[in-house]
Motif scaffolding. Sequence first.
Motif, mmCIF file in Angstrom:
data_model
loop_
_atom_site.group_PDB
_atom_site.id
_atom_site.type_symbol
_atom_site.label_atom_id
_atom_site.label_comp_id
_atom_site.label_asym_id
_atom_site.label_seq_id
_atom_site.Cartn_x
_atom_site.Cartn_y
_atom_site.Cartn_z
ATOM 1 N N ASN A 1 0.839 -1.193 0.000
ATOM 2 C CA ASN A 1 0.000 0.000 0.000
ATOM 3 C C ASN A 1 0.875 1.244 0.000
ATOM 4 O OD1 ASN A 1 -2.999 -0.847 0.634
ATOM 5 N ND2 ASN A 1 -1.688 -2.144 1.882
ATOM 6 N N VAL B 1 1.561 4.935 1.249
ATOM 7 C CA VAL B 1 1.250 5.700 2.459
ATOM 8 C C VAL B 1 2.024 7.008 2.382
ATOM 9 C CG1 VAL B 1 1.405 5.706 4.991
ATOM 10 C CG2 VAL B 1 0.951 3.557 3.795
ATOM 11 N N VAL C 1 -2.929 5.471 8.962
ATOM 12 C CA VAL C 1 -3.735 4.831 7.916
ATOM 13 C C VAL C 1 -5.193 4.846 8.358
ATOM 14 C CG1 VAL C 1 -1.806 3.340 7.217
ATOM 15 C CG2 VAL C 1 -3.494 2.481 8.860
ATOM 16 N N GLY C 2 -6.093 4.645 7.426
ATOM 17 C CA GLY C 2 -7.511 4.580 7.760
ATOM 18 C C GLY C 2 -7.768 3.530 8.841
ATOM 19 N N LYS D 1 -10.107 1.565 9.399
ATOM 20 C CA LYS D 1 -10.694 0.315 8.914
ATOM 21 C C LYS D 1 -9.871 -0.303 7.791
ATOM 22 C CE LYS D 1 -15.488 1.210 10.149
ATOM 23 N NZ LYS D 1 -16.864 1.315 9.647
ATOM 24 N N SER D 2 -8.690 0.218 7.577
ATOM 25 C CA SER D 2 -7.831 -0.265 6.501
ATOM 26 C C SER D 2 -7.451 -1.725 6.705
ATOM 27 C CB SER D 2 -6.553 0.587 6.456
ATOM 28 O OG SER D 2 -5.592 0.008 5.615
ATOM 29 N N ARG D 3 -7.298 -2.411 5.609
ATOM 30 C CA ARG D 3 -6.817 -3.796 5.635
ATOM 31 C C ARG D 3 -5.440 -3.880 6.302
ATOM 32 N NH1 ARG D 3 -6.495 -6.601 -0.153
ATOM 33 N NH2 ARG D 3 -5.044 -8.264 0.342
#
Length: 151
Positions: free
Chosen positions: A38, A40, A55-56, A58-60
Amino acid sequence: MAEHLGSQLSDALLSKLQKEQYVLLSTLDEKSGAPVVNAVSWVYAPDARHIKMAVGHKSRIVSNVKTNARAAVTVIGPNSTYTINGKAAVTRQPMEDVTIKLAEITLEVEAVQDVMFYGAKISREPEYVKTYDQEAADKLDRQVMAALKKA
């Protein structure tokens, strides 16, 4: 072949990672175990042994790190491409004093490698532009970076 540079960030990498920076964060997928990469940009290295990223929430990335701590950060420049391996942890979820819900991931640096192919160097580092409201982006960037700089 990768050249091992040590177990902490060089002064040049530390300086580079003390401001918003385009990096690639690699984690292992919580279900398949396959590598996941990802991009970032909210990154801050408080010292030569740690890299914090936002990071979000709810991010993976969050669930991957909670399942398997092995992670790597790839940095393009100065002059080369570097991979920083270590153990990641979700250190704050959610982050306080930020208008959107984010999680803080902290990578404990274990190894730094120069992974640039032989006979080449980076002549121009990646650049990006924010594609949403610039004023809102600047405000959010200031909030996130201030939160990452908190102990």
